[in-house]
Design a protein around this motif. Structure first.
Motif, short mmCIF file in Angstrom:
data_model
loop_
_atom_site.label_atom_id
_atom_site.label_comp_id
_atom_site.label_asym_id
_atom_site.label_seq_id
_atom_site.Cartn_x
_atom_site.Cartn_y
_atom_site.Cartn_z
N SER A 16 -6.66 1.04 7.68
CA SER A 16 -6.33 0.60 9.04
C SER A 16 -4.82 0.59 9.31
N SER A 17 -4.00 0.80 8.27
CA SER A 17 -2.56 0.88 8.51
C SER A 17 -1.86 1.54 7.33
N ILE A 19 -0.04 3.37 4.35
CA ILE A 19 -0.30 4.54 3.50
C ILE A 19 -1.75 5.00 3.65
N ARG A 39 -10.58 -4.36 6.99
CA ARG A 39 -11.20 -5.49 7.72
C ARG A 39 -11.07 -5.31 9.23
N ARG A 40 -9.95 -4.77 9.72
CA ARG A 40 -9.74 -4.70 11.18
C ARG A 40 -10.50 -3.51 11.79
N ASN A 91 -6.94 1.64 -2.28
CA ASN A 91 -5.58 1.48 -1.75
C ASN A 91 -5.32 0.10 -1.16
N TYR A 155 2.83 -10.13 -7.42
CA TYR A 155 2.57 -8.73 -7.03
C TYR A 155 2.71 -7.80 -8.24
N VAL A 188 7.84 2.44 0.86
CA VAL A 188 7.26 3.31 1.89
C VAL A 188 7.15 2.48 3.15
N SER A 190 5.60 0.87 5.75
CA SER A 190 4.26 0.49 6.20
C SER A 190 4.34 -0.92 6.79
N1 LIG Z 1 4.58 0.28 1.33
C1 LIG Z 1 5.13 0.23 0.14
O1 LIG Z 1 6.37 0.22 0.03
C2 LIG Z 1 4.26 0.17 -1.09
C3 LIG Z 1 4.85 0.36 -2.33
C4 LIG Z 1 4.08 0.32 -3.47
C5 LIG Z 1 2.71 0.14 -3.39
N2 LIG Z 1 2.15 -0.05 -2.17
C6 LIG Z 1 0.68 -0.28 -2.13
O2 LIG Z 1 0.09 0.58 -1.18
C7 LIG Z 1 -1.12 -0.01 -0.73
C8 LIG Z 1 -1.17 0.07 0.80
O3 LIG Z 1 -0.15 -0.76 1.33
P1 LIG Z 1 0.71 -0.36 2.60
O4 LIG Z 1 2.11 -0.33 2.17
O5 LIG Z 1 0.15 0.79 3.30
O6 LIG Z 1 0.55 -1.71 3.45
P2 LIG Z 1 -0.15 -2.03 4.84
O7 LIG Z 1 0.36 -1.16 5.91
O8 LIG Z 1 -0.04 -3.50 5.01
O9 LIG Z 1 -1.69 -1.63 4.57
C9 LIG Z 1 -2.52 -2.43 3.76
C10 LIG Z 1 -3.96 -2.05 4.02
O10 LIG Z 1 -4.81 -2.82 3.14
C11 LIG Z 1 -5.86 -3.37 3.92
N3 LIG Z 1 -6.35 -4.61 3.32
C12 LIG Z 1 -5.63 -5.70 2.95
N4 LIG Z 1 -6.47 -6.64 2.47
C13 LIG Z 1 -7.72 -6.13 2.54
C14 LIG Z 1 -9.01 -6.63 2.22
N5 LIG Z 1 -9.19 -7.86 1.71
N6 LIG Z 1 -10.08 -5.83 2.42
C15 LIG Z 1 -9.93 -4.58 2.93
N7 LIG Z 1 -8.74 -4.06 3.27
C16 LIG Z 1 -7.66 -4.83 3.08
C17 LIG Z 1 -5.25 -3.60 5.30
O11 LIG Z 1 -6.27 -3.59 6.30
P3 LIG Z 1 -6.91 -4.87 7.03
O12 LIG Z 1 -5.83 -5.90 7.18
O13 LIG Z 1 -7.39 -4.30 8.32
O14 LIG Z 1 -8.03 -5.29 6.14
C18 LIG Z 1 -4.39 -2.35 5.44
O15 LIG Z 1 -5.18 -1.29 5.92
C19 LIG Z 1 -1.15 -1.44 -1.28
O16 LIG Z 1 -1.98 -1.47 -2.42
C20 LIG Z 1 0.29 -1.67 -1.69
O17 LIG Z 1 0.42 -2.62 -2.72
C21 LIG Z 1 2.88 -0.04 -1.02
#
Ligand SMILES: NC(=O)c1ccc[n+]([C@@H]2O[C@H](COP(=O)([O-])OP(=O)(O)OC[C@H]3O[C@@H](n4cnc5c(N)ncnc54)[C@H](OP(=O)(O)O)[C@@H]3O)[C@@H](O)[C@H]2O)c1
Length: 281
Positions: A16-17, A19, A39-40, A91, A155, A188, A190
């Protein structure tokens, strides 16, 4: 030349958002059918509608990775709709920020629920389908799965655990023909830095100071899809991420020295009374 993703069926949690959303677009644009989980529901519906309008195949499935049974239900729907599953991307996740002294056991449990047990729930739910297709399991780790910065213990612990899982599963799943790809991103751009310690999104939260290092989600998604199609063991995303992992491996004492002194400024969104300083990549 046909893209290796064409005709494949890909399930993505956290679509939903950030990566996950960019990955869904990238896979779909390369001809894959995508199952969008998060979830959203309204965001998933909007993304599915956008992809349908482009002639792509997409299925929005509201799902909470912290709830037992949700993933099994989602995989059942994917099999009913598309008949197979070739790639599953675990993810979904977020980051709990704060020094150990300011956190409680509940904070650590809340962090592990999506980031570790959610990844395990996803893995159990997709295993039979991936075995049938001799498919690929993709686990979303982090540079924080290689080095632990102050104020990011919860984390980093969760991402070290994901890296350990990927390492063990590679050997366990190879006889089934299932590949395991670990993705370890640095910063990244996000929504993650606007999500608080309870997993709630704060649209108005200010952007963190490390933005100048951030890679776009689109670019990250392109690199991830390439790594998946080549079944790479691990792909570290971003140049600063690669450098950090390299230094952590070869000069751990230098990295520890730097982390102990120069912390990245970071405040938990939605909490003005706190001046935690931490990185979350
Ligand atoms: N961005 C970075 O710099 C970075 C760096 C290293 C690793 N990561 C990893 O990349 C992954 C994606 O993160 P992002 O950066 O893209 O962040 P983000 O934009 O906040 O996306 C997180 C996603 O996870 C979903 N989510 C969270 N809790 C959930 C649950 N209980 N059930 C189902 N979906 C859930 C959210 O959707 P809903 O809220 O709609 O459920 C959202 O779609 C994560 O594992 C993060 O740790 C990110």
């Amino acid at each position: 030349m046909t893209d290796r993703s064409a005709g494949k069926v890909v399930l993505i949690t956290g679509a939903s958002s950030g990566i996950g959303e960019a990955l869904a677009r990238e896979f779909a644009n390369r001809g894959a059918a995508v199952a969008l989980l998060a979830r959203r529901a309204e965001r998933l519906d909007a993304l599915a509608a956008e992809l349908h309008a482009l002639g792509r195949r997409a299925l929005a499935i509201p799902c909470d990775v912290t709830r037992d049974g949700d993933l099994e239900g989602a995989v059942g729907r994917v099999m009913a709709e598309f008949g197979r599953l070739d790639v599953a991307v675990a993810n979904a996740g977020f980051g709990v920020v704060g020094n150990l002294a300011d956190l409680s056991l509940d904070d650590y449990r809340r962090q592990f629920e999506p980031n570790v047990f959610g990844v395990l729930r996803t893995t159990y739910a997709v295993l039979d389908a991936l075995t049938l297709s001799r498919g690929t399991l993709v686990l979303m780790g982090s540079v924080s799965g290689h080095l632990a910065a102050p104020s990011a213990s919860a984390y980093a612990m969760s991402k070290f655990a994901v890296r350990a899982l990927a390492g063990a599963l590679r050997g366990e799943l190879a006889p089934r023909g299932v590949g395991v790809v670990l993705i370890s991103p640095g910063f990244v751009h996000s929504e993650i830095s606007r999500v608080d310690n309870h997993g709630r999104f704060h649209p108005q939260a200010h952007e963190p100071s490390h933005r100048r290092f951030e890679m776009s989600t689109e670019r990250a998604a392109r690199q991830i899809v390439r790594a998946v199609s080549r079944r790479r063991r691990e792909r570290v995303i971003t140049a600063h991420g690669k450098l950090a992992v390299l230094l952590a491996r070869h000069t751990p004492r230098l990295v520890a020295w730097v982390l102990e002194r120069g912390r990245v400024s970071r405040t938990e969104p939605g909490r003005k009374d706190q001046a935690h300083r931490a990185g979350r990549s």
